[in-house]
Design a protein around this motif. Structure first.
Motif, PDB file in Angstrom:
ATOM      1  N   LEU A   1      25.448   9.742  58.398  1.00  0.00           N
ATOM      2  CA  LEU A   1      25.585  10.335  57.071  1.00  0.00           C
ATOM      3  C   LEU A   1      27.025  10.784  56.832  1.00  0.00           C
ATOM      4  CD1 LEU A   1      22.370  12.573  56.958  1.00  0.00           C
ATOM      5  CD2 LEU A   1      22.688  10.286  55.964  1.00  0.00           C
ATOM      6  N   PRO A   2      27.517  10.674  55.601  1.00  0.00           N
ATOM      7  CA  PRO A   2      28.871  11.137  55.300  1.00  0.00           C
ATOM      8  C   PRO A   2      28.952  12.657  55.435  1.00  0.00           C
ATOM      9  CG  PRO A   2      27.743  10.498  53.289  1.00  0.00           C
ATOM     10  CD  PRO A   2      26.862  10.074  54.417  1.00  0.00           C
ATOM     11  N   PRO A   3      30.155  13.194  55.666  1.00  0.00           N
ATOM     12  CA  PRO A   3      30.309  14.644  55.873  1.00  0.00           C
ATOM     13  C   PRO A   3      29.730  15.497  54.753  1.00  0.00           C
ATOM     14  CG  PRO A   3      32.324  13.501  56.469  1.00  0.00           C
ATOM     15  CD  PRO A   3      31.427  12.477  55.836  1.00  0.00           C
ATOM     16  N   GLN A   4      29.930  15.089  53.499  1.00  0.00           N
ATOM     17  CA  GLN A   4      29.443  15.927  52.400  1.00  0.00           C
ATOM     18  C   GLN A   4      27.930  16.036  52.415  1.00  0.00           C
ATOM     19  OE1 GLN A   4      31.365  15.684  48.603  1.00  0.00           O
ATOM     20  NE2 GLN A   4      29.484  16.076  47.463  1.00  0.00           N
ATOM     21  N   GLU A   5      27.230  14.958  52.746  1.00  0.00           N
ATOM     22  CA  GLU A   5      25.774  15.001  52.776  1.00  0.00           C
ATOM     23  C   GLU A   5      25.289  15.880  53.924  1.00  0.00           C
ATOM     24  OE1 GLU A   5      21.755  14.589  52.194  1.00  0.00           O
ATOM     25  OE2 GLU A   5      23.458  14.383  50.841  1.00  0.00           O
ATOM     26  N   ARG A   6      25.965  15.786  55.071  1.00  0.00           N
ATOM     27  CA  ARG A   6      25.573  16.640  56.195  1.00  0.00           C
ATOM     28  C   ARG A   6      25.823  18.115  55.874  1.00  0.00           C
ATOM     29  NH1 ARG A   6      28.958  15.006  60.621  1.00  0.00           N
ATOM     30  NH2 ARG A   6      29.970  13.438  59.324  1.00  0.00           N
ATOM     31  N   PHE A   7      26.945  18.390  55.219  1.00  0.00           N
ATOM     32  CA  PHE A   7      27.245  19.757  54.809  1.00  0.00           C
ATOM     33  C   PHE A   7      26.195  20.251  53.817  1.00  0.00           C
ATOM     34  CE2 PHE A   7      30.595  22.622  52.570  1.00  0.00           C
ATOM     35  CZ  PHE A   7      30.096  23.732  53.234  1.00  0.00           C
ATOM     36  N   ARG A   8      25.818  19.395  52.877  1.00  0.00           N
ATOM     37  CA  ARG A   8      24.783  19.755  51.908  1.00  0.00           C
ATOM     38  C   ARG A   8      23.475  20.085  52.614  1.00  0.00           C
ATOM     39  NH1 ARG A   8      20.435  18.118  49.060  1.00  0.00           N
ATOM     40  NH2 ARG A   8      20.207  16.311  50.411  1.00  0.00           N
TER      41      ARG A   8
ATOM     42  N   LEU B   1      35.767  25.211  47.314  1.00  0.00           N
ATOM     43  CA  LEU B   1      36.553  24.797  48.475  1.00  0.00           C
ATOM     44  C   LEU B   1      37.569  23.721  48.112  1.00  0.00           C
ATOM     45  CD1 LEU B   1      33.754  24.647  51.203  1.00  0.00           C
ATOM     46  CD2 LEU B   1      35.555  26.363  50.991  1.00  0.00           C
ATOM     47  N   ALA B   2      37.257  22.917  47.123  1.00  0.00           N
ATOM     48  CA  ALA B   2      38.176  21.852  46.716  1.00  0.00           C
ATOM     49  C   ALA B   2      39.332  22.392  45.883  1.00  0.00           C
ATOM     50  CB  ALA B   2      37.425  20.787  45.920  1.00  0.00           C
ATOM     51  N   ALA B   3      39.089  23.473  45.150  1.00  0.00           N
ATOM     52  CA  ALA B   3      40.113  23.982  44.233  1.00  0.00           C
ATOM     53  C   ALA B   3      41.099  24.928  44.892  1.00  0.00           C
ATOM     54  CB  ALA B   3      39.437  24.699  43.055  1.00  0.00           C
ATOM     55  N   TYR B   4      40.634  25.647  45.906  1.00  0.00           N
ATOM     56  CA  TYR B   4      41.487  26.678  46.491  1.00  0.00           C
ATOM     57  C   TYR B   4      41.551  26.527  48.008  1.00  0.00           C
ATOM     58  CZ  TYR B   4      40.564  28.677  41.912  1.00  0.00           C
ATOM     59  OH  TYR B   4      40.444  28.857  40.559  1.00  0.00           O
ATOM     60  N   PRO B   5      42.735  26.687  48.605  1.00  0.00           N
ATOM     61  CA  PRO B   5      42.861  26.565  50.055  1.00  0.00           C
ATOM     62  C   PRO B   5      42.312  27.754  50.813  1.00  0.00           C
ATOM     63  CG  PRO B   5      44.974  27.112  49.069  1.00  0.00           C
ATOM     64  CD  PRO B   5      44.031  26.838  47.925  1.00  0.00           C
TER      65      PRO B   5
ATOM     66  N   MET C   1      31.739  21.843  60.839  1.00  0.00           N
ATOM     67  CA  MET C   1      31.414  21.043  59.667  1.00  0.00           C
ATOM     68  C   MET C   1      32.530  21.111  58.634  1.00  0.00           C
ATOM     69  SD  MET C   1      28.904  19.034  58.671  1.00  0.00           S
ATOM     70  CE  MET C   1      30.164  17.898  58.081  1.00  0.00           C
ATOM     71  N   LEU C   2      33.104  22.286  58.459  1.00  0.00           N
ATOM     72  CA  LEU C   2      34.212  22.437  57.518  1.00  0.00           C
ATOM     73  C   LEU C   2      35.433  21.644  57.977  1.00  0.00           C
ATOM     74  CD1 LEU C   2      33.866  26.218  56.621  1.00  0.00           C
ATOM     75  CD2 LEU C   2      33.655  24.284  55.038  1.00  0.00           C
ATOM     76  N   GLN C   3      35.661  21.580  59.274  1.00  0.00           N
ATOM     77  CA  GLN C   3      36.774  20.777  59.775  1.00  0.00           C
ATOM     78  C   GLN C   3      36.582  19.309  59.430  1.00  0.00           C
ATOM     79  OE1 GLN C   3      39.766  21.844  61.558  1.00  0.00           O
ATOM     80  NE2 GLN C   3      40.168  19.840  60.651  1.00  0.00           N
ATOM     81  N   GLU C   4      35.351  18.828  59.568  1.00  0.00           N
ATOM     82  CA  GLU C   4      35.076  17.438  59.201  1.00  0.00           C
ATOM     83  C   GLU C   4      35.307  17.211  57.707  1.00  0.00           C
ATOM     84  OE1 GLU C   4      31.946  15.045  60.715  1.00  0.00           O
ATOM     85  OE2 GLU C   4      31.326  16.572  62.170  1.00  0.00           O
ATOM     86  N   CYS C   5      34.916  18.186  56.901  1.00  0.00           N
ATOM     87  CA  CYS C   5      35.128  18.064  55.452  1.00  0.00           C
ATOM     88  C   CYS C   5      36.612  18.099  55.106  1.00  0.00           C
ATOM     89  CB  CYS C   5      34.383  19.176  54.723  1.00  0.00           C
ATOM     90  SG  CYS C   5      32.584  18.984  54.729  1.00  0.00           S
ATOM     91  N   GLN C   6      37.376  18.896  55.819  1.00  0.00           N
ATOM     92  CA  GLN C   6      38.827  18.901  55.617  1.00  0.00           C
ATOM     93  C   GLN C   6      39.421  17.556  56.007  1.00  0.00           C
ATOM     94  OE1 GLN C   6      41.112  22.087  57.282  1.00  0.00           O
ATOM     95  NE2 GLN C   6      39.860  23.714  56.381  1.00  0.00           N
ATOM     96  N   ASP C   7      39.014  17.039  57.145  1.00  0.00           N
ATOM     97  CA  ASP C   7      39.540  15.755  57.628  1.00  0.00           C
ATOM     98  C   ASP C   7      39.202  14.621  56.660  1.00  0.00           C
ATOM     99  OD1 ASP C   7      40.464  17.094  59.846  1.00  0.00           O
ATOM    100  OD2 ASP C   7      38.803  16.472  61.151  1.00  0.00           O
ATOM    101  N   ALA C   8      38.067  14.740  55.981  1.00  0.00           N
ATOM    102  CA  ALA C   8      37.648  13.697  55.043  1.00  0.00           C
ATOM    103  C   ALA C   8      38.255  13.898  53.655  1.00  0.00           C
ATOM    104  CB  ALA C   8      36.121  13.674  54.937  1.00  0.00           C
TER     105      ALA C   8
END
Length: 209
Positions: free
Chosen positions: A84-91, A198-202, A139-146
């Motif tokens: 599964l892609p990172p966003q789906e796993r995070f969801r 998370l996408a809008a602000y660091p 999980m957040l690290q994976e989302c950052q990497d993606a």
């Protein structure tokens, strides 16, 4: 008259106390849990439970530690679904958190019960909490990497995510909101809001003036 069993004749009283506490939690009886009540349920002498747990707080810490361990495994199993892609796993992790909270209200209350926080928690429970939180960080690290979220302080991002989930979960668990009124779709809405935030602000530490 049948004499009550003594702790030394019980095959594993410590484990039995934990399991009986878990049964009471599953039955939404958190506030009824006492060492005396557990002793009565297990048919042992009044003093027997205290040979394993000096206080109710220590017993609840042991139960919470075990619950944290199961919660971590649930989150890890989701995170490791590499197909599964990172966003789906995070969801799925976010939805699983909400599902756990509303489906196990007394377990959720126990995990975040004020007397079991800070200096009142055992070192083992503190480590179990940290281990569960680590799954969110990974999980957040994976989302950052993606490239799904801003590259920034994962700790602060995790606090943002957790505070959002915990806030809604607490409102539902404590009866301030009803799931049959707000609808389970609220979880998807919150996840989308989390992703947008998370996408809008660091979420980096602000520099002192």
């Amino acid at each position: 008259m049948t004499e009550k069993k003594d702790t030394y004749h019980h095959p594993n009283l410590r484990e039995a106390l934990i399991q009986e506490t878990e049964k009471m939690l599953a039955g939404c009886q958190l506030d009824s849990i006492t060492l005396q009540e557990l002793g009565l349920r297990l048919g042992v002498t009044r003093s027997a439970p205290y040979r394993h747990f000096a206080s109710k707080n220590l017993l609840l810490c042991a139960v919470a530690e075990r619950a944290c361990g199961r919660f971590k495994l649930m989150l890890r199993d989701i995170r490791l679904q590499a197909q599964l892609p990172p966003q789906e796993r995070f969801r799925q992790m976010v939805i699983a958190y909400f599902t756990f909270a509303v489906g196990n209200p007394d377990y959720y209350r126990l995990l975040f019960r004020e007397p079991l926080m800070g200096a009142n928690q055992t070192p083992e429970l503190a480590q179990s909490r940290a281990s569960s939180f680590e799954e969110l960080l990974l999980m957040l690290q994976e989302c950052q990497d993606a490239g799904l979220v801003q590259v920034g302080d994962k700790g602060q991002q995790a606090l943002f995510v957790w505070s959002t989930m915990h806030g809604m979960s607490s409102l539902l668990v404590d009866g301030h909101l009803r799931l049959d009124v707000v609808g389970e779709g609220i979880f998807e809405v919150l996840f989308q809001n989390i992703m947008q935030g998370l996408a809008a602000y660091p979420l980096a530490v602000a520099s002192p003036l």
